[in-house]
Design a protein around this motif. Structure first.
Motif, short mmCIF file in Angstrom:
data_model
loop_
_atom_site.label_atom_id
_atom_site.label_comp_id
_atom_site.label_asym_id
_atom_site.label_seq_id
_atom_site.Cartn_x
_atom_site.Cartn_y
_atom_site.Cartn_z
N ALA B 8 0.28 3.03 -4.70
CA ALA B 8 0.98 3.80 -3.66
C ALA B 8 0.60 5.28 -3.73
N LEU B 11 -2.68 5.84 -2.21
CA LEU B 11 -2.70 5.67 -0.75
C LEU B 11 -2.46 7.00 -0.06
N LEU B 12 -1.48 7.75 -0.58
CA LEU B 12 -1.05 8.96 0.11
C LEU B 12 -1.86 10.19 -0.27
N ARG B 32 -14.47 2.43 -1.18
CA ARG B 32 -14.69 2.30 0.27
C ARG B 32 -13.74 1.25 0.86
N ARG B 33 -13.53 0.17 0.13
CA ARG B 33 -12.61 -0.87 0.60
C ARG B 33 -11.15 -0.38 0.54
N VAL B 36 -9.71 1.54 3.46
CA VAL B 36 -9.14 0.85 4.63
C VAL B 36 -7.61 0.93 4.57
N TYR B 37 -7.05 0.69 3.36
CA TYR B 37 -5.60 0.78 3.22
C TYR B 37 -5.11 2.21 3.45
N ASN B 40 -5.22 2.80 7.13
CA ASN B 40 -4.17 2.07 7.85
C ASN B 40 -2.83 2.79 7.74
N VAL B 41 -2.49 3.22 6.51
CA VAL B 41 -1.20 3.85 6.28
C VAL B 41 -1.11 5.17 7.05
N SER B 44 -1.60 4.78 11.05
CA SER B 44 -0.51 4.09 11.76
C SER B 44 0.75 4.97 11.79
N LEU B 45 0.95 5.76 10.73
CA LEU B 45 2.14 6.62 10.73
C LEU B 45 1.95 7.83 11.64
N PRO B 77 6.50 10.55 3.60
CA PRO B 77 6.32 9.21 4.20
C PRO B 77 7.68 8.61 4.55
#
Lengths: 301, 258
Positions: B8, B11-12, B32-33, B36-37, B40-41, B44-45, B77
């Motif tokens: 997490a 991610l941010l 690189r993979r 994607v996450y 997306n996070v 989308s936000l 978030p």
């Protein structure tokens, strides 16, 4: 090792003939607010609608106004995107309570959620995040599913994920992991054919073999959607589950393969981004209905 | 820290490296993979905020808005899966976001847009019927004692800027060039039927409604409004509120039998 689940018996028994407990073996569409008024005015010939639960956890206003009226005319599937069943933290009881109230209000034929996590430490990430497939995560997911199914007093359909990475900590493959969950919790499966395809390409697996290895008798619904194409660090194809494009030909083919094994199964056309006119989605639903028709004929032969 | 806590955090924060233990079939760099996450996070936000704050975005342009929203998303978030609530913190963030200081009314326009979302999803309630209104107004001597209930979707925003005119100009109502942003306006935000409306309240209207919300009877609430605005016209204010369905109940204190 685990207690028998009160929901386990429903797996082996025949599908409940009561339509109240089952979506029809037809095509349905995700309900989008852009289409509310047109749906009520034109009443398209569709098997069901599906909503994202979290969009309807509001007190009143147009969302409930329209859903109430649309529910009067169509079977309903409620699809959760925020329960975070794969989280390594306790489930949010307040969220479960809100879901229970929504299910009670609309009495949907189906409720589904994801094999994923989306929350951590009080934060919500609005994405379906992956988990390693091993015994500790299996136990956690099953505990959360048992808790959710008991709290909501219904069987949950669990959706197979689209993923972009794998974990060194995994000790079993996805189909084995899912099969074990279904076994232990009595949950059903939401077979997302697009996810199976996307994960197949991303992890160099045969999506047909992945689908065939799942406990298909537990499947209560199918999802179909579109993806986008990207590349990983070596330039290998990396597909992104965007729900923002028409369903790809390869996914239609995989759908036909799945129907051969499943027989006719309620099928949702999912589009959450770049939402086109209702007519465009209805055409995709009709395409799914043609495949469902073939599957029905195959059954009859 | 748990694996998901580390996942997490990465991610941010793009400065935190991709978590350990991620693999790929072709041994490609998982960064690189994992991106994607991350994408997306964040995207989308930001998209969710852009849906909630369309006029705020128009005022500063899409590029500026998305950059600003990206800073906000990483800093704050969502705390709930109910994304309709996400963005409650954006207006205050804007007041502290230095690059936005050249548009001093931006935060209040964002506040107005958040109130529109709240009104859109607020609980349902029927407005007063003409019969209920006639009945309540029949005895003028009892009027000051009247308890006034506002519609659940009603909110008021008192701004130093012309937020109603600015917002309306972005709906194609009125000419943006002729709006003087520096003129204070009070916005009444309410859902009438299925539509959210934004109405300019004359001065003192905010005081009157705050009085109702605090449970004061009509006489006392009007007294507060007159004290702050000597030319406050109660009849005109009540007529406006009744006309737009902003009031959903009238009641008199139950009489104690003598």
């Amino acid at each position: 090792m685990t207690m028998p689940s009160p929901f386990a018996s429903s797996i082996s028994s025949a599908p409940n003939p009561q339509p109240r407990h089952r979506l029809p073996n037809r095509a349905g569409l995700g309900l989008k607010s852009q289409h509310f008024a047109e749906i009520l005015a034109t009443r398209p010939n569709l098997g069901f609608f599906e909503i994202h639960a979290e969009n309807y956890l509001v007190a009143g206003g147009p969302f409930h106004h329209y859903l109430r009226r649309i529910r009067d005319h169509y079977p309903l599937s409620i699809h959760g995107v925020g329960l975070s069943i794969g989280a390594d933290e306790p489930l949010d009881i307040a969220h479960l309570d809100r879901l229970a109230a929504l299910l009670d209000r609309y009495q949907p034929q189906s409720f589904s959620e994801h094999l994923a996590w989306s929350t951590n430490n009080g934060q919500f990430f609005n994405d379906l995040l992956p988990l390693p497939y091993n015994l500790p995560t299996l136990t956690r997911v099953c505990d959360h599913l048992d808790q959710a199914q008991n709290h909501l007093q219904r069987r949950i359909l669990l959706e197979n994920p689209a993923t972009y990475v794998e974990f060194a900590a995994s000790t079993m493959d996805e189909a084995t992991f899912i099969t074990e969950i279904v076994h232990r919790t009595g949950c059903g499966l939401l077979l997302d054919v697009n996810n199976a395809y996307v994960s197949g390409v991303n992890h160099h697996r045969d999506p047909r073999a992945s689908i065939a290895a799942l406990p298909l008798a537990a499947v209560g619904e199918i999802h179909l959607a579109g993806f986008a194409e990207d590349q990983d660090a070596t330039g290998a194809k990396l597909l992104i589950d965007t729900h923002g494009a028409p369903i790809a030909a390869a996914v239609w083919n995989l759908y036909a393969f799945a129907l051969e094994r499943l027989g006719p199964t309620p099928t949702l056309i999912e589009r959450d981004n770049h939402i086109p006119a209702l007519a465009v989605l209805l055409a995709e639903a009709q395409c799914a209905e043609r495949w469902l028709g073939y599957a029905q004929q195959d059954r009859a032969v | 820290m748990s694996d998901q806590r580390l996942f997490a955090a990465a991610l941010l924060n793009p400065d935190v490296p991709c978590p350990d233990g991620l693999t790929a079939w072709n041994d490609s760099d998982p960064t690189r993979r994992f991106a994607v996450y991350r994408n997306n996070v964040i995207v989308s936000l930001i998209d969710a905020l852009a849906d909630t704050f369309p006029v705020t975005q128009e005022l500063v342009g899409e590029e500026f808005f998305r950059a600003m929203a990206g800073v906000f998303v990483r800093q704050a978030p969502p705390t709930s899966a109910q994304l309709v609530e996400y963005g409650e913190g954006l207006p205050t963030f804007i007041t502290q976001f230095e690059p936005a200081s050249t548009v001093p009314y931006l935060a209040d326009v964002a506040r107005l847009e958040m109130l529109r979302i709240r009104a859109f999803h607020a609980a349902d309630a029927d407005p007063l019927t003409p019969e209920q209104i006639t009945q309540a107004l029949a005895d003028p001597t009892r009027l000051p004692l009247l308890q006034v209930g506002c519609h659940p979707s009603l909110n008021v925003l008192n701004s130093r800027y012309a937020i109603v005119s600015l917002w309306a100009a972005h709906q194609g109502i009125g000419d943006l060039a002729s709006v003087n942003p520096a003129l204070p306006e009070i916005a009444l935000v309410i859902r009438v039927g299925l539509e959210v409306q934004v109405i300019a309240l004359p001065p003192g209207g905010d005081v009157l409604i705050a009085g109702f919300a605090a449970g004061l009877p009509l006489g006392e609430a009007a007294g507060l409004a007159i004290a702050t605005h000597p030319d406050f016209d109660l009849t005109a204010h009540l007529a406006l509120l009744l006309r737009c369905g902003a009031l959903s109940s009238f009641s008199l204190p139950t009489e104690v039998p003598s």
